[in-house]
Design an enzyme around this catalytic site. Structure first.
Site, PDB file in Angstrom:
ATOM      1  CE1 TYR A 141      -3.145  -3.036   0.866  1.00  0.00           C
ATOM      2  CE2 TYR A 141      -4.544  -1.103   1.020  1.00  0.00           C
ATOM      3  CZ  TYR A 141      -4.404  -2.470   0.885  1.00  0.00           C
ATOM      4  OH  TYR A 141      -5.522  -3.253   0.781  1.00  0.00           O
ATOM      5  CE  LYS A 191       3.324 -17.976  -2.008  1.00  0.00           C
ATOM      6  NZ  LYS A 191       2.530 -19.219  -2.101  1.00  0.00           N
ATOM      7  CG  ASP A 223      -0.364 -20.685  -0.689  1.00  0.00           C
ATOM      8  OD1 ASP A 223       0.113 -20.627   0.473  1.00  0.00           O
ATOM      9  OD2 ASP A 223       0.226 -21.251  -1.630  1.00  0.00           O
ATOM     10  CG  ASP A 247      -7.573  -5.580   1.402  1.00  0.00           C
ATOM     11  OD1 ASP A 247      -8.581  -5.178   2.012  1.00  0.00           O
ATOM     12  OD2 ASP A 247      -7.457  -5.550   0.166  1.00  0.00           O
ATOM     13  CG  ASP A 251     -12.996  -8.183   1.556  1.00  0.00           C
ATOM     14  OD1 ASP A 251     -12.916  -7.456   2.564  1.00  0.00           O
ATOM     15  OD2 ASP A 251     -13.379  -7.771   0.441  1.00  0.00           O
TER      16      ASP A 251
HETATM   17  C1  IPM Z   1     -10.250  -2.245   3.758  1.00  0.00           C
HETATM   18  C2  IPM Z   1     -10.505  -1.661   2.396  1.00  0.00           C
HETATM   19  C3  IPM Z   1      -9.394  -0.641   2.112  1.00  0.00           C
HETATM   20  C4  IPM Z   1      -8.095  -1.402   2.094  1.00  0.00           C
HETATM   21  C5  IPM Z   1      -9.570   0.185   0.827  1.00  0.00           C
HETATM   22  C6  IPM Z   1     -10.899   0.891   0.797  1.00  0.00           C
HETATM   23  C7  IPM Z   1      -8.442   1.165   0.663  1.00  0.00           C
HETATM   24  O1  IPM Z   1     -10.565  -2.647   1.424  1.00  0.00           O
HETATM   25  O2  IPM Z   1     -10.250  -1.493   4.741  1.00  0.00           O
HETATM   26  O3  IPM Z   1     -10.068  -3.467   3.839  1.00  0.00           O
HETATM   27  O4  IPM Z   1      -7.729  -1.977   1.070  1.00  0.00           O
HETATM   28  O5  IPM Z   1      -7.413  -1.399   3.118  1.00  0.00           O
HETATM   29 MG    MG Z   2     -10.476  -4.611   2.214  1.00  0.00          MG
END
Ligand code: IPM
Ligand code: MG
Length: 361
Positions: A141, A191, A223, A247, A251
């Site tokens: 990032y 990794k 992975d 990240d 999700d």
């Molecule tokens: C999160 C989101 C952010 C990230 C984006 C919106 C920049 O996906 O907080 O997980 O990638 O960190």
């Molecule tokens: Mg995210």
């Protein structure tokens, strides 16, 4: 007690879910006789519209003067053009970096009444209660170089996954400390079979594990971790990982809980001890397609407020009052669209917020 809270609703469903979260915060204020002074600010697309940048110095300074920050979500199709120079997400990254919020805590707890709302079989998600500790201010990032350019053979781009020893140490320590408050097991995700940054990460994890003889350290390749998350998630407890891996994995992990609309997060400036400055936000995005329709699930943001009370204000009883109110409301069968199932009562964003706030008062 009295606390100053910076409130940054952001874009899309952000303002709607933040309104319900502050409603719940005021309910806590009433019941427990605290004072929460709310300071509104702009971040993301709405800030770009007003000032041309996603985070102004003014908003940043305001956040620094507060005890904690509550954020909704940023982004939307209006600001999505990859050609443009400013993006709503820049505001979020700048907040994380400038406020030194390197430790992102993302708990994933499957509530018993929602085991049927997930896309996995109920027996797989039953009993899931895990905690991701995601590094938040390093890696791909922020690493340099980070750019696109033209060559005679065509366009090229680079992102850099860079980590210093100090950055790795401090996030691993947060992982070890939190493991100590839970199962005393820590999974370090990397990794290391491929990446140099991961090899350093793994080495440092082994080195500092000496300071935590009571914690069982396990290394897991990212992975394999992605696989384990949907194979036997109930076996996992505290997982610590770098920014991008965290990240993606969080999700994935959010799906265990049925909906992203359920999951809170805390981004902290240090090991959570005493009153730790932090920013609190749902892990979901701005969901533009659902914005302005009183549809969004406010529970992720409301639960983020519980985390704020716990980590930044040291108000554990108050935090639990929110968590219990959320549980009781779900227990009674109220559901927003994202977690709706047969025989339950469908409610909107505001109604869900009202129901939870009423239970606290
Ligand atoms: C999160 C989101 C952010 C990230 C984006 C919106 C920049 O996906 O907080 O997980 O990638 O960190
Ligand atoms: Mg995210």
């Amino acid at each position: 007690m009295e606390f100053d809270v910076a409130v940054l609703p952001g874009d899309g469903i952000g303002p709607e879910v933040v309104a319900e979260a502050t409603k719940v915060l005021q309910a806590v204020a009433e019941r427990f006789r605290h004072k929460f002074l709310l300071h509104q600010g702009l971040v993301g697309g709405c800030a770009i519209d007003v000032s041309g940048i996603a985070l102004s110095q003014e908003t940043l300074d305001m956040c620094k003067q507060c005890d904690a920050v509550l954020l909704g979500a940023v982004g939307g199709p209006k600001w999505d053009d990859p050609q443009t120079k400013v993006h709503p997400e820049d505001g979020l990254l700048a907040l994380r970096k400038e406020l030194g919020l390197f430790a992102n805590l993302r708990p994933v707890k499957v509530l018993p009444m929602l085991v049927n709302s997930t896309s996995l079989r109920p027996e797989i998600v039953e009993g899931v209660d895990l905690l991701f500790v995601r590094e938040l201010t390093g890696g791909l990032y922020f690493g340099q170089p980070k750019k696109q350019w033209r060559t005679s053979e065509g366009r090229q781009a680079v992102d850099t996954m860079a980590y210093s020893e100090a950055e790795i140490k401090r996030i691993l320590r947060v992982g070890f400390e939190l493991a100590r408050t839970r199962s005393k097991k820590l999974i370090s995700v990397d990794k290391a079979n491929i990446l140099q940054s991961s090899r350093l990460w793994r080495q440092i994890a082994i080195e500092i594990s000496v300071d935590y003889p009571d914690i069982e350290l396990q290394h897991m390749l990212v992975d394999a971790c992605a696989m384990r998350l949907i194979q036997r998630p109930a076996d996992l407890d505290v997982l610590v990982t770098e920014n991008t891996f965290g990240d993606i994995l969080t999700d994935e992990a959010s799906m265990l809980a049925g909906s992203m609309g359920m999951l809170p997060s805390a981004s902290l400036a240090g090991i959570p001890k005493g009153k730790t400055f932090g920013m609190y936000e749902p892990i979901h995005g701005s969901v533009p397609s659902r914005a302005g329709q009183n549809l969004a699930n406010p529970i992720a943001t409301i639960s983020s407020v519980a985390m704020m009370l716990r980590y930044s204000f040291e108000l554990e009883t108050e935090a639990q009052a929110i968590e219990n109110a959320v549980l009781a409301t779900l227990e009674q069968g109220y559901r927003t669209y994202d977690i709706m199932s047969e025989g339950k009562t469908k409610v909107g964003t505001k109604e869900m917020g009202d129901l939870i706030a009423q239970r606290i008062k």
